[in-house]
Motif scaffolding. Sequence first.
Motif, mmCIF file in Angstrom:
data_model
loop_
_atom_site.group_PDB
_atom_site.id
_atom_site.type_symbol
_atom_site.label_atom_id
_atom_site.label_comp_id
_atom_site.label_asym_id
_atom_site.label_seq_id
_atom_site.Cartn_x
_atom_site.Cartn_y
_atom_site.Cartn_z
ATOM 1 N N MET A 70 0.739 -1.222 -0.033
ATOM 2 C CA MET A 70 -0.158 -0.027 -0.060
ATOM 3 C C MET A 70 0.856 1.293 -0.094
ATOM 4 N N ARG A 94 -8.623 4.968 13.531
ATOM 5 C CA ARG A 94 -7.685 6.115 12.843
ATOM 6 C C ARG A 94 -8.460 7.635 13.106
ATOM 7 N N LEU A 95 -9.549 7.409 13.641
ATOM 8 C CA LEU A 95 -10.371 8.788 13.566
ATOM 9 C C LEU A 95 -9.403 9.862 14.342
ATOM 10 N N ASP A 96 -9.043 9.520 15.404
ATOM 11 C CA ASP A 96 -8.418 10.530 16.140
ATOM 12 C C ASP A 96 -6.835 10.630 16.015
ATOM 13 N N GLY A 97 -6.354 9.910 15.025
ATOM 14 C CA GLY A 97 -4.798 9.903 14.549
ATOM 15 C C GLY A 97 -3.814 9.553 15.718
ATOM 16 N N ILE A 137 -11.112 1.552 11.119
ATOM 17 C CA ILE A 137 -11.790 2.879 10.812
ATOM 18 C C ILE A 137 -11.922 3.587 12.302
ATOM 19 N N ARG A 171 -8.215 10.875 7.496
ATOM 20 C CA ARG A 171 -7.843 9.374 8.145
ATOM 21 C C ARG A 171 -8.556 8.053 7.811
ATOM 22 N N LEU A 172 -9.820 8.366 7.459
ATOM 23 C CA LEU A 172 -10.744 6.988 7.544
ATOM 24 C C LEU A 172 -10.405 6.045 6.796
ATOM 25 N N ASP A 173 -9.858 6.353 5.674
ATOM 26 C CA ASP A 173 -9.206 5.147 4.870
ATOM 27 C C ASP A 173 -7.957 4.787 4.886
ATOM 28 N N LEU A 209 -2.753 -3.498 4.233
ATOM 29 C CA LEU A 209 -2.719 -2.789 5.543
ATOM 30 C C LEU A 209 -1.569 -1.975 5.690
ATOM 31 N N ARG A 239 -9.094 16.538 8.469
ATOM 32 C CA ARG A 239 -8.134 15.668 8.868
ATOM 33 C C ARG A 239 -8.828 14.297 9.295
ATOM 34 N N ILE A 240 -9.876 14.258 9.999
ATOM 35 C CA ILE A 240 -10.753 13.128 10.284
ATOM 36 C C ILE A 240 -11.091 12.373 8.803
#
Lengths: 269, 269, 269, 269
Positions: A1, D26-29, D23, A26-28, D52, A22-23
């Motif tokens: 990836m 990841r949301l808050d990084g 997911i 990040r999602l994918d 991944l 930013r959120i």
Amino acid sequence: MTRLKLGMVGGGQGAFIGGVHRIAARLDGKWDLVAGALSSDPDRAAASAVELGIAPERSYASYEEMAQAEAARPDGIDAVAIVTPNHVHAGPAVAFLKAGINVICDKPLAATAEQAEAIRTAAEASKARFFLTHNYTGYPLMRQARAMIARGALGRLRVIQAEYAQDWLAEDTSNKQADWRTDPAQSGAGAIGDIGTHAFNLLSFVSGLEAEALMAELNSFVDGRRVDDNAHIMLRMAGGARGMLWASQVAVGNENALRLRIYGDKGGL
Amino acid sequence: MTRLKLGMVGGGQGAFIGGVHRIAARLDGKWDLVAGALSSDPDRAAASAVELGIAPERSYASYEEMAQAEAARPDGIDAVAIVTPNHVHAGPAVAFLKAGINVICDKPLAATAEQAEAIRTAAEASKARFFLTHNYTGYPLMRQARAMIARGALGRLRVIQAEYAQDWLAEDTSNKQADWRTDPAQSGAGAIGDIGTHAFNLLSFVSGLEAEALMAELNSFVDGRRVDDNAHIMLRMAGGARGMLWASQVAVGNENALRLRIYGDKGGL
Amino acid sequence: MTRLKLGMVGGGQGAFIGGVHRIAARLDGKWDLVAGALSSDPDRAAASAVELGIAPERSYASYEEMAQAEAARPDGIDAVAIVTPNHVHAGPAVAFLKAGINVICDKPLAATAEQAEAIRTAAEASKARFFLTHNYTGYPLMRQARAMIARGALGRLRVIQAEYAQDWLAEDTSNKQADWRTDPAQSGAGAIGDIGTHAFNLLSFVSGLEAEALMAELNSFVDGRRVDDNAHIMLRMAGGARGMLWASQVAVGNENALRLRIYGDKGGL
Amino acid sequence: MTRLKLGMVGGGQGAFIGGVHRIAARLDGKWDLVAGALSSDPDRAAASAVELGIAPERSYASYEEMAQAEAARPDGIDAVAIVTPNHVHAGPAVAFLKAGINVICDKPLAATAEQAEAIRTAAEASKARFFLTHNYTGYPLMRQARAMIARGALGRLRVIQAEYAQDWLAEDTSNKQADWRTDPAQSGAGAIGDIGTHAFNLLSFVSGLEAEALMAELNSFVDGRRVDDNAHIMLRMAGGARGMLWASQVAVGNENALRLRIYGDKGGL
């Protein structure tokens, strides 16, 4: 990836929409935020970069510096997200497009027609691409509606009712978000620019029709407000459909209510 | 308990709104329907009277005859309900007002401005009273909204959004109800007269504000239709509030959807 | 048109459901209320009769007297509506059935099983007919649901969720309506009898299935309450479907919320 | 900013809930996914790791190997997310807890009571912590409801109605998700374990009350189904409140409908 490298202009401490971008990025799991000119205040820019894990040498004091530096790096950013107030869209957009870096710009396009034209000129001259984030077009419900209309499920379109109602500016409010949005010099417009643009974009995106003519009444209901806080618009669409658009930031009881209804001779959505 | 005596013009077999008026008149048990000119077709008028328990001698062949005869009876009707197509409102209204009999008339007032003026003249000259049945004003929810606005619960009003959407005329339909409503000579107007009048009346009744200016676009979307079937209107209300009104009979999926939203500087409904 | 003659037991001044029955009887214009034993208090009975336009000689001091007198008149009533508290259903029902007069009785059937049996015995022995007004079965939505299930649109039924929630007895309330409903001697039961009976009747009416077994927990949440104010019931229906029924008069925020959901192997409602 | 290092057991190609966990992470990084035993099939595990962005040396063939190796690394994972079918919760949970690595485990806890006890024993003996992801407790609406109840806004609680209805197993479906969920050996239970556990957890989390007794009826409506697909449960809560819980995977028309209603003597939610 392969992960893509993202930069950001604006979005430092105290900002609103930068965090949302930013959120979303990040999602994918396909983007890394690696550079930024996060604030026009150098201290805030630096502190924000630390919080977000951006290396100090890629936290820039200005978007001009950032565009040049990132264009020169072999590992420079693949795209920049511009998440500043409206009057600071055109400057960085043009700078990054000239530097050959793809631009993801928050809506509305710009605060003035001149700025908008400058972006168009730069985009046409650049090898990079320019993207405007009318984010609601990404909602599955909207994509489904658009696909149904495109395949003729509603028949010939007749009537479009679009509205976007909020109430957070129903009073004379002062905070970071309200201040620039109600300053004509920074926002360029009020309700029509901040949320009406979403409704207008969406009705066209979903219906597949362009507006050919419109008649609008913009009002400022809050005493002392210098931009519109309520907009009523009648629309004549290509092909003969008619529409109404209502955008308001003084509709008490509506936190954030976007609604689109489209009717054709065979169905309604 | 004294029961009141009601007469009816129109509302015979095959009619629609006459039956609704009769149900409404029965609810509180204070009215008896005792006379009628129920149809312009004499046989239908007579048969309808039998069905409704009206004595044969009080089933009249015309509203003119009925107005004179009932005015002359010691037990004549207290009021007449006019439930005919729009172009037959003014004739009976004037006749009964001249005969000194109270008139309850279905909306809209008339099919032309001239007819409306004739009713006004007759009403001003008569000892009897004239009532127009904008029935939605009787809904408890509307009364409550009106009372709240009147006592200032919403503060100074800013925005009014009214709509009345139907879909039963989305195609070129032919039946007793559709035929006269889409014939300009009988209806005087289309969606704006049949249902827009409710929305317009209601927004003013509830808000307590009169419209000072308006800008309207009326369209006929169904091929061959001779009256409007969709109306978009922008409103400037007394005191500075702004409004939109949408009335449609081609909004597929809306059987009968009346909606009123009013926003002030202190609240919204 | 022949109009039917209606009598009423209960429903005098201060009563609640009697007025609802009268409105319902008026809607189609086929009934005249001509006789009554409107209250166990003779003065209130007489005053109520005057208000309702009942002739003095047909305002009776007791239901026994009314049943005999009306049965003896050549123009006696066609049916009597019994709208008294639950413990006064069986007495008049039996009396009128024995007198050969049709009975329309408010729900629930009776306050005790013995009273219910007495009504059954009388109904089976009488030439007259007995009707219990589970009024919600008359709603078009319920008729439509029942018809869809009967024609197999949901397939074989599996799950039924019925509920009827109110909140008017969430506190220790005293008024004419509350007092008899919370007195076991007069009501026979609380929430389960007053509203649970509607939900139970309706789920069976709509599904077409009888309950074969049930497990119930009845609670009285308000201090001092002598009848149930909340009922939770699990149901095993004929044919294998399973169900739940919730009836409550303490569900704060629910003014009058009746809800029925039915699921089969091909669909849900 | 220090980012945390996450590992994952399960969640490879074709899996469902693993992607949802990623997911969410990841949301808050603040998390990086750096290690995994993503599938019991070694080829799929390796291919999934590549997709991944997990380094090959940290893609493990088994959770046992992963627990040992990660515990031994100076840069080992801070926590592992277990997103396997229910019968493979206890094995990895115990292995990672024994290795001193924090565990984030998907619900339900386990497929059998024995497995659940094994996890408890391991958690109590470990310095690491064990987290079970009843994710709905993180919804702001639920947090708000819980806070309101905790501060007494509803008064003393009386009635709790919880339900979680789906329809994706209304027929005899075969796919990766359905197969293990309807196999008693892998799932341990049907609707009650897969979604009833959410409703049960949530009603207790929000109300602050534990269930003291319950009475349940579990049914399998689909022919040949070996686990429950519908559950009706009556609950007696600590302090005297009563409740009902309905969990169903055969409620046609409900894609994913979780609903919680709680009533006290002062209010309802």
